[in-house]
Enzyme design. Sequence first.
Site, PDB file in Angstrom:
ATOM      1  N   SER A   9     -36.699 -41.564-112.015  1.00 52.84           N
ATOM      2  CA  SER A   9     -36.181 -40.590-112.965  1.00 52.84           C
ATOM      3  C   SER A   9     -34.720 -40.781-113.318  1.00 52.84           C
ATOM      4  O   SER A   9     -34.290 -40.363-114.393  1.00 52.84           O
ATOM      5  CB  SER A   9     -36.387 -39.172-112.417  1.00 52.84           C
ATOM      6  OG  SER A   9     -35.721 -39.005-111.176  1.00 52.84           O
ATOM      7  N   HIS A  31     -42.786 -39.260-114.965  1.00 55.03           N
ATOM      8  CA  HIS A  31     -42.133 -39.724-116.187  1.00 55.03           C
ATOM      9  C   HIS A  31     -42.915 -40.821-116.911  1.00 55.03           C
ATOM     10  O   HIS A  31     -42.433 -41.346-117.919  1.00 55.03           O
ATOM     11  CB  HIS A  31     -40.720 -40.210-115.858  1.00 55.03           C
ATOM     12  CG  HIS A  31     -39.841 -39.125-115.326  1.00 55.03           C
ATOM     13  ND1 HIS A  31     -39.135 -38.266-116.130  1.00 55.03           N
ATOM     14  CD2 HIS A  31     -39.593 -38.732-114.048  1.00 55.03           C
ATOM     15  CE1 HIS A  31     -38.473 -37.408-115.386  1.00 55.03           C
ATOM     16  NE2 HIS A  31     -38.726 -37.670-114.112  1.00 55.03           N
ATOM     17  N   LYS A  86     -43.266 -32.496-119.044  1.00 62.36           N
ATOM     18  CA  LYS A  86     -42.500 -33.578-119.671  1.00 62.36           C
ATOM     19  C   LYS A  86     -43.243 -34.052-120.922  1.00 62.36           C
ATOM     20  O   LYS A  86     -43.123 -33.439-121.972  1.00 62.36           O
ATOM     21  CB  LYS A  86     -42.247 -34.672-118.647  1.00 62.36           C
ATOM     22  CG  LYS A  86     -41.413 -34.165-117.457  1.00 62.36           C
ATOM     23  CD  LYS A  86     -41.203 -35.203-116.406  1.00 62.36           C
ATOM     24  CE  LYS A  86     -40.277 -34.691-115.298  1.00 62.36           C
ATOM     25  NZ  LYS A  86     -40.836 -33.560-114.525  1.00 62.36           N
TER      26      LYS A  86
END
Length: 398
Positions: free
Chosen positions: A185, A213, A245
């Site tokens: 990240s 992610h 996300k």
Amino acid sequence: MRRRPDALAAALAGLDSRALRRQRSTLEKRPGARLHHAGRDYLNFSSNDYLGLADHPALAASMQAAASARGTGAGASHRVTGHGPEHDALERELAEFCGRERALLFSTGYMANLGVVMALAGRDDLVLEDRLNHASLLDAALLSRARLERYPHRDAAVAAQALAAFDTTRSPQAGALLVTDGVFSMDGDLAPLPQLAAAARAHEAWLIVDDAHGFGVLGEHGGGVLEHFGLGADDVPVLVGTLGKACGSFGAFVAGDADLVDWLLQRARTYIYHGAAEPVAAATRAALRVIRAEPARRARLRELTQRFRSAAQEAGLPLLPSDTAIQPVIVGDARRCLDISHLLREDGFWVTPIRPPTVPQGAARLRVTLSAAHADADVDRLVAALSQACDTVPAGRE
């Protein structure tokens, strides 16, 4: 910390003196990649809304319909009376999307990581982690009371050696977990999953991948870092993903075979003891439909990432070797990083400074994140502002 009346004030003053004190801002989301704060609009380059779904009308409509039909909260945990049709449908759809037998919803990615590691590891076990793993994975290992070891970043050979060494000393009941982020990240690079999967298989270790992610972003169909590498459930038996996300909603999940999910139902305390709300699950179902139907969003994100990298390299900005939407600009000392961030804000850009202890000492950075909602001109303007701000604030002042 000693419990004197002035201890916290002194500790906070110490953070101020090292430019390490965090502040919180009250922000209003704007359509696209924009924020509103204190009477001004900003271009947002700090969000993890990679596909621009956080303000997609289909998500809002699905959430509103579910709230109207079933209320805003369940009033109980999933195992009591809180598990509803939207939760059930979302778990089935996530399992199918990831190519797994089952999936289990959690309130956050932090809770998912705590739950799965603590359910699979105990006192006699080994939890082996990449040195740059997310804090939730490290905390999970500590709370499990297993033996925690960390290997150098992305060094699959050292990880394999550590598993082999554990094999020579462990009791018949002990096991090992090999745990890694899929996309890191703060650096934006990928774990060497094929090599880690081979090491885990050779030593009969669980391989747990937190693809917070990568899920929805990487791979031809948005399957994440596993699809990127062409890996399946046999290679990575435990997959963690977050929904706040790329999906633009909220929550997280763990996906695996039926026995794994059933075991988490029995033993994952962060699942057992949290409440359930269906409207968010309905929004996430809508997000999955958009991810399937609109691959152009992922293609657009790749274009913008390459555009940023090319322009930033031409401008001489110090980038890390990341091909993902996470593009760290390495600054070095924390105070300079904070000052550059303030200059960018004056120019209308919201770029959060990342400082220790989130990153190592001397590795403070501006974590630029791209979104499919950005325009080409947004990226070009950011690079110009970054270059000017870095030139304005001199290095080596600490």
